[in-house]
Design a protein around this motif. Structure first.
Motif: not given
Lengths: 479, 115
Positions: A122-126, A428-431
């Protein structure tokens, strides 16, 4: 479906499709599932309509070749199937897997003796202020739109984030007749140059990258390296983008605005681990592989019996390595189900290992680019929405972390971040990065607990047409 | 909101060059509706790609803050593009468009409809 397959493969991308072809060659009865209506995954994504007339997709011919080979392989390809639950039954060491899917003709269950997870990344979104505006999409979304739908993200598009997808998306936009307002790359030029030695292992790909850079220059597209987006401006759609120089602490300085009507952005890739979480396979956090990855032996076996992993979802290595890990996994399945001799197994494995070592060199450099960069969440304004499904802001998350939330599930219970229909795949990645900015290690932050349904399904589909009189009532106990 | 859009007119379409230049021979066009407004689609389109090509990017409002939302991941993960099709919920990005389909904004109880 009452048929018992030898192997079910989740995902028909470069790893899953190759695994299906290989496993069929070994004489295994294979079912391969994908959410998309055609095989190929994201890299070899099929156009919605053939013959395609849109921009020249550098992966189009390879994708068609893969689809043809899969078609001929004898594997059962279940397209447009959304997996929403997986369960294990039988003996611990020789389990039977049941995969529950929602397909074009309703709910289906697929049974098999082994399960291969090739679900990719999945892409990582900030999160950035304004990133929820219509017109802001992921880089992967942009490739899907350009390759498959042959629709431009906008007329004047900012392409932002990190990694090789930036140049691919910019290239496809230009080829499609659109305008790229700017490329905003978080990596400074020095980071790219540092990877050149590893990229030399694939001179063809290096040359293609260089060609795309020249194309940007020829179209006078400004390329900002070591810059980041600080804000996306607009009311109901994108009007402008604010960007500036990125400092180590995540702050963006010397900001200025450029006009744009669309933004394609993401900050790397991370393996899609929900199936490993659901089935309890051991995982380890490995930044070099994109984040959380399943613990594997030298043949793609996870720590759960008869559960295998391949492709980028097993650890980022890129599209060249994916078919090799897929083939390796199929080899292991064939061996474990006693379909091939130890000698055949050893011979094939040696060949694949050698190819994999070569392919992995380039892949590892790209994986390093795609790594988590938690500092990019350090300076985010409190009012920014982080969890898009539930509209949870950075301020709410920060407050909860400061009040003592030490892992991502604590954060979820307190705020609902990650509890919405995307299942935490977008936020998920941003958190996690926000927790990391407060000094907590990723191994302690952990991952969102995975529970069925893995994908949203309609209750009506599960219950179907149903009357209360349909419920079988047991005989009352004698008085 | 803008007037109904015709495919083939480069000025009002986000189709890529090959498509909008009219080289999409063999790709039949048809009409479906989004919130009672006509949308031009081409054979092979998803609901999402047809709407996006017509520059209709806002599909719904977010549940808590009421912010405008549209397609985001375009691979069936984020659920931002959920719409009602003939009453049934589905993601616009991966649901094929069909002639005459009635697509509507997904409105939560107590939420104002998109106008």
């Amino acid at each position: 479906m009452t048929e018992l397959f030898d192997l079910t493969i989740l995902g028909a991308g470069p790893a899953g499709a190759e695994a299906a072809i290989e496993a069929s060659n070994w004489g295994l009865r294979v079912a391969v599932l994908d959410e998309a209506s055609a095989a190929g995954g994201q890299v070899y994504r099929a156009p919605q309509f053939e013959p395609r007339t849109g921009p020249v997709d550098p992966h189009h011919a390879e994708g068609n070749a893969l689809r043809e080979r899969l078609e001929r392989s004898g594997a059962t390809f279940l397209r447009s199937h959304r997996v929403w639950d997986i369960s294990m039954s039988g003996q611990r060491e020789t389990p039977q897997y049941t995969v529950s899917t929602m397909g074009p003709s309703g709910l289906t269950e697929i049974q098999s003796r082994a399960l291969l997870v090739a679900t990719g990344v999945t892409e990582r979104f900030y999160a950035r202020p304004g990133w929820t505006l219509p017109g802001v999409i992921g880089l992967g979304a942009a490739t899907a739109m350009l390759k498959s739908a042959q629709v431009l993200p906008g007329r004047n598009v900012v392409v932002a984030g990190v990694g090789p997808l930036l140049s691919l998306v910019a290239h496809l936009i230009i080829q499609g007749g659109g305008k790229v307002a700017a490329v905003v790359d978080v990596s400074p030029l020095s980071e790219w140059l540092g990877h050149v030695p590893a990229m030399m292992s694939r001179p063809d790909l290096l040359a293609r990258g260089a060609k795309w850079q020249l194309e940007l220059a020829a179209h006078r597209v400004p390329v900002y390296r070591g810059y980041d987006i600080s804000r996306i401006i607009g009311t109901t759609e994108v009007a402008a983008v604010e960007l500036g120089k990125l400092k180590k602490d995540g702050t963006v300085v010397d900001r200025f605005q450029i006009e744009a009507d669309a933004v394609c952005m993401s900050y790397g890739l991370t393996p899609a681990t929900e199936v490993f979480r659901l089935l309890g396979a051991d995982q380890v956090f490995n930044e070099e592989c994109g984040g959380w990855v399943p613990v594997l032996d030298d043949c793609q076996r996870t720590t759960v019996p008869a559960l295998y992993a391949a492709g980028d979802g097993a650890g980022l290595l890129g599209a060249a390595a994916a078919p090799l890990t897929g083939a390796l996994a199929s080899l292991a399945v064939a061996f474990d189900l006693e379909r091939i001799s130890p000698a055949d197994f050893a011979r094939s494995k040696t060949g694949l290992d050698a190819k994999l070592r070569r392919a992995a060199k380039f892949g590892r450099a790209m994986a390093k680019m795609a790594r988590p960069r938690p500092a990019l969440m350090a300076a985010i304004p409190d009012s920014t929405v982080v969890c898009r499904c539930e509209d949870i802001t950075a301020g709410e998350l920060k407050q909860t972390i400061q009040a003592g939330a030490k892992n991502i599930n604590a954060l979820k219970f307190a705020t609902r971040c990650g509890m919405g229909p995307c299942g935490g795949r977008v936020c998920g990645e941003a958190a996690a990065a926000m927790l990391e900015c407060h000094g907590i290690k990723r191994s302690e932050i952990q991952q969102f607990t995975a529970r069925p349904p893995l994908r949203p399904i309609l209750l009506a589909d599960v219950t179907r047409d149903f009357e209360y009189s349909d419920i079988p009532l047991p005989e009352p106990a004698p008085a | 909101m803008k007037a109904p859009l015709e495919h083939g007119n480069k000025a009002v379409s986000l189709r890529t060059e090959g498509e909008s230049a009219g080289t999409s021979e063999g790709r039949n066009s048809f009409i479906f509706s989004f919130n009672d407004r006509d949308v031009a689609a081409l054979e092979g389109d998803t609901i999402g790609s047809a709407l996006w090509a017509s520059e209709c990017k806002e599909l719904r409002r977010s549940p808590r803050a009421g912010g405008p939302r549209g397609m985001f991941c375009v691979m069936g993960v984020c659920q931002e593009c959920v719409v009602r099709v003939n009453g049934r919920l589905c993601t616009a990005c991966n649901t094929p468009a069909r002639p005459g389909m009635e697509v509507r904004t997904f409105v939560l109880d107590g939420q104002k409809d998109l106008k």
